[in-house]
Every structure is written in C-alpha cells, then in structure tokens.
Design a protein around this motif. Structure first.
Motif, PDB file in Angstrom:
ATOM      1  N   TRP A  29       0.306  -1.301   0.043  1.00 58.92           N
ATOM      2  CA  TRP A  29       0.335   0.222   0.210  1.00 58.92           C
ATOM      3  C   TRP A  29       1.169   1.181  -0.196  1.00 58.92           C
ATOM      4  N   ALA A  30       1.581   0.886   0.171  1.00 60.35           N
ATOM      5  CA  ALA A  30       2.856   2.134   0.684  1.00 60.35           C
ATOM      6  C   ALA A  30       3.245   2.843  -1.271  1.00 60.35           C
ATOM      7  N   ASN A  31       2.097   3.091  -1.584  1.00 60.81           N
ATOM      8  CA  ASN A  31       2.460   3.648  -3.163  1.00 60.81           C
ATOM      9  C   ASN A  31       1.562   4.698  -3.676  1.00 60.81           C
ATOM     10  N   ARG A  32       1.976   6.222  -4.004  1.00 63.32           N
ATOM     11  CA  ARG A  32       0.908   7.150  -4.365  1.00 63.32           C
ATOM     12  C   ARG A  32      -0.757   6.226  -4.850  1.00 63.32           C
ATOM     13  N   PRO A  33      -0.061   5.411  -6.328  1.00 61.20           N
ATOM     14  CA  PRO A  33      -2.189   4.916  -6.567  1.00 61.20           C
ATOM     15  C   PRO A  33      -2.426   4.494  -5.600  1.00 61.20           C
ATOM     16  N   VAL A  34      -1.998   3.527  -4.927  1.00 61.01           N
ATOM     17  CA  VAL A  34      -2.673   2.861  -3.709  1.00 61.01           C
ATOM     18  C   VAL A  34      -2.675   3.918  -2.381  1.00 61.01           C
ATOM     19  N   GLN A  35      -2.668   4.707  -1.671  1.00 59.24           N
ATOM     20  CA  GLN A  35      -2.707   5.567  -1.237  1.00 59.24           C
ATOM     21  C   GLN A  35      -3.946   6.741  -1.675  1.00 59.24           C
ATOM     22  N   CYS A  36      -4.218   7.074  -2.444  1.00 60.09           N
ATOM     23  CA  CYS A  36      -4.997   7.612  -3.468  1.00 60.09           C
ATOM     24  C   CYS A  36      -6.382   6.765  -3.310  1.00 60.09           C
ATOM     25  N   LEU A  37      -6.246   5.712  -3.533  1.00 61.16           N
ATOM     26  CA  LEU A  37      -7.378   4.616  -3.880  1.00 61.16           C
ATOM     27  C   LEU A  37      -8.233   4.360  -2.876  1.00 61.16           C
ATOM     28  N   MET A  38      -7.491   4.576  -1.819  1.00 58.20           N
ATOM     29  CA  MET A  38      -7.782   4.422  -0.057  1.00 58.20           C
ATOM     30  C   MET A  38      -7.740   4.927   0.406  1.00 58.20           C
ATOM     31  N   GLY A  39      -7.353   6.757   0.440  1.00 55.43           N
ATOM     32  CA  GLY A  39      -8.325   7.819   0.772  1.00 55.43           C
ATOM     33  C   GLY A  39      -9.447   8.237  -0.023  1.00 55.43           C
ATOM     34  N   LEU A  40      -9.553   7.688  -1.133  1.00 48.87           N
ATOM     35  CA  LEU A  40     -11.210   7.883  -2.209  1.00 48.87           C
ATOM     36  C   LEU A  40     -11.764   6.893  -1.686  1.00 48.87           C
ATOM     37  N   VAL A  41     -12.014   6.106  -1.190  1.00 51.16           N
ATOM     38  CA  VAL A  41     -12.664   5.114  -0.645  1.00 51.16           C
ATOM     39  C   VAL A  41     -12.746   4.700   0.972  1.00 51.16           C
ATOM     40  N   ALA A  42     -12.145   6.000   1.450  1.00 54.83           N
ATOM     41  CA  ALA A  42     -12.417   6.101   2.343  1.00 54.83           C
ATOM     42  C   ALA A  42     -13.165   7.736   2.959  1.00 54.83           C
ATOM     43  N   LEU A  43     -12.696   8.305   2.303  1.00 57.06           N
ATOM     44  CA  LEU A  43     -13.640  10.121   2.776  1.00 57.06           C
ATOM     45  C   LEU A  43     -15.197   9.919   1.710  1.00 57.06           C
ATOM     46  N   LEU A  44     -14.794   9.142   0.242  1.00 62.76           N
ATOM     47  CA  LEU A  44     -16.253   9.628  -0.324  1.00 62.76           C
ATOM     48  C   LEU A  44     -17.066   8.974   0.276  1.00 62.76           C
ATOM     49  N   PRO A  45     -17.592   7.695   0.778  1.00 64.82           N
ATOM     50  CA  PRO A  45     -18.776   6.949   1.567  1.00 64.82           C
ATOM     51  C   PRO A  45     -18.847   7.757   2.562  1.00 64.82           C
ATOM     52  N   THR A  46     -17.873   8.410   3.058  1.00 64.31           N
ATOM     53  CA  THR A  46     -18.542   8.844   4.898  1.00 64.31           C
ATOM     54  C   THR A  46     -18.843  10.695   4.289  1.00 64.31           C
ATOM     55  N   LEU A  47     -18.783  10.861   3.690  1.00 61.72           N
ATOM     56  CA  LEU A  47     -19.687  12.164   2.894  1.00 61.72           C
ATOM     57  C   LEU A  47     -21.178  11.859   2.550  1.00 61.72           C
ATOM     58  N   LEU A  48     -21.056  10.453   1.492  1.00 62.06           N
ATOM     59  CA  LEU A  48     -21.967   9.940   1.624  1.00 62.06           C
ATOM     60  C   LEU A  48     -22.978   9.918   2.654  1.00 62.06           C
TER      61      LEU A  48
END
Length: 267
Positions: free
Chosen positions: A104-123
């Motif tokens: 997970w310690a690379n930009r693409p995976v970390q960005c995907l993690m952030g998207l899947v963490a923050l987007l459903p939270t806001l929803l």
C-alpha cells in the motif's frame, strides 16, 4: 496543550451543533463537503502528492460523492460496501506493518484508499442528515465514535497492557479497545431507553458495529503518518492537528453506521 485542545473542541462542537440544529440540511451538507475536502487535501499530502495533485484529489472526492449521490439509492449501499471491504484489507495491512508497505505504500494505492475512505463517509453523513430527524442520527453517529474514543482512552490509561498495534500506534491497547466497546454498549442501552420505538437489538446493530470499526480509521491514519514521517495530518486545528486527525475514526464508522441504519430502519 490540553487547554488548547479543549478550547478548539468546544468551538468545533458549538459550530457543528449550530449547523446541525439551526441550519437547513443543505447547509450541513455544504459544511460536510468542506471538511471532507480539507481532509482529502491532508490525505493527499500524506501520500506526498504535489500541490496540483492535492487539489485534484480533493476535487475527485467531492465530484465522486456527488456522482454517487445522484445515482439510485443502491449506489450508496455499493459505496458503503466497498468501504467496508477496504477497511477489512486495511486491518490486515495494519497488523502486518511494516511488511505490508510493499502493498500500500505507493501513491496510487494510497490515493485509492483515501477515495474509498472519504467519499463513503461524506455520502453517509449527508444521507443520515436528510432522513427524518436526520440531525439526531448524525449526532448519534458522532456520539458513537466519541464514546468509543473516550472509553478507549480512559480504559487504556487505567488497564492498558496488551498493545493493539505497537509498530503503528504504541499508545493503543486491547484493553482500551474493549473499554471503548463497553462505552458504546452503554450508549446503545441508553438509546433503547430514550427511544422505545427502536428495540435494544436495533440499537445494538446501529451503534456497536460502528464503534467496533472506528479504531481502524485511527490506526490507518497513524500508519500513513508514520510512513510519511509526520506527527499530524495538518495544523489547521490548534491542539488537534488537521481535519483528518479529527475525523479518522469517523471514516471507518460512518459507512458501517449508514449500512446499519438501512438495515434497522429499512430506509
């Protein structure tokens, strides 16, 4: 530092309650979007994105949330389900840190993690606010996370012996986690007494799963900060760090709470 943390917390709580109780749902959703955007900017900084990348990532979170929100209701459930899967994987990465960094310690995976963490939270928080008596459901969600966090803090200080994830967050213990769950259990019992329309089982389904996973949000953010070599995700909140530092537990709890709400209330 403690006085500063308390003062900041009181200001944030006052603003939150004011928007929740006195402003229309649209105003709350706008504020939630702003907080999520700031947290997304901080997540992108932990992933070491350039300035333009941080802005692009924050915009992607907001645009993604809006796109899913205007879909049929099933789109929300899918988004929350994806978040649950991601948090399950995140627990594996936390438990295997630092060996898991190869995954997970690379930009693409970390960005995907952030998207899947923050987007459903806001929803999740926007969905809850738009329900009947929605402000109380949002307060219950926040209260669940806060109760688990406070219970974990005091139980950990009093009884903490067995470390939860010593290489990620040395201060957290299993005793603290159990103390947080005990606090959430008490909250569920009180809710069933205050609102007899929801059975004790229904209250447990609403509160306990969200409380149990909330610690994961904290651990994942701690893992990201440790890998990035920083103490806080930002410095916008005196005594607290950044906005991501304040909503890390919520990112794991919110989608689980929303799924439980749909299960219990059938909405």
């Amino acid at each position: 530092m403690l006085k500063q943390r308390i003062a900041t917390a009181l200001v944030l709580a006052s603003l939150l309650l004011g928007v929740l109780l006195a402003a229309p749902a649209q105003a709350f959703m706008l504020c939630a979007g702003l907080v999520c955007m700031l947290a997304a900017w901080e997540w992108a900084a932990l992933a070491k994105l350039p300035q333009w990348g941080k802005g692009l990532f924050a915009a992607a979170v907001l645009c993604g949330a809006w796109t899913v929100y205007v879909w049929p209701p099933a789109g929300l459930v899918v988004a929350w389900g994806c978040a649950v899967v991601m948090w399950g994987l995140a627990w594996l990465w936390v438990s295997r840190y630092p060996r898991s960094t190869s995954v997970w310690a690379n930009r693409p995976v970390q960005c995907l993690m952030g998207l899947v963490a923050l987007l459903p939270t806001l929803l999740a928080v926007c969905f809850l606010r738009q329900q009947e008596q929605g402000h109380w459901w949002v307060i219950l969600l926040l209260g669940t996370v806060a109760t688990a966090d406070i219970g974990a803090y005091f139980a950990g200080r009093a009884f903490g012996q067995r470390k939860l994830a010593p290489l990620v967050s040395p201060g957290k213990s299993w005793e603290g986690v159990f103390g947080g769950w005990a606090g959430a259990l008490l909250l569920a019992v009180l809710l069933s007494i205050i609102n007899p329309a929801i059975s004790l089982l229904g209250c447990l389904i609403l509160v306990m799963p969200a409380a149990m996973v909330s610690v994961l949000g904290d651990l994942v953010e701690s893992m990201l900060k440790r890998e990035a070599g920083v103490k806080d995700s930002g410095n916008l909140l005196p005594g607290h760090g950044g906005f991501l530092d304040r909503i890390d537990g919520l990112t794991a709890a919110a989608p689980v709470f929303a799924l439980s709400y749909v299960q219990v209330l059938g909405t």
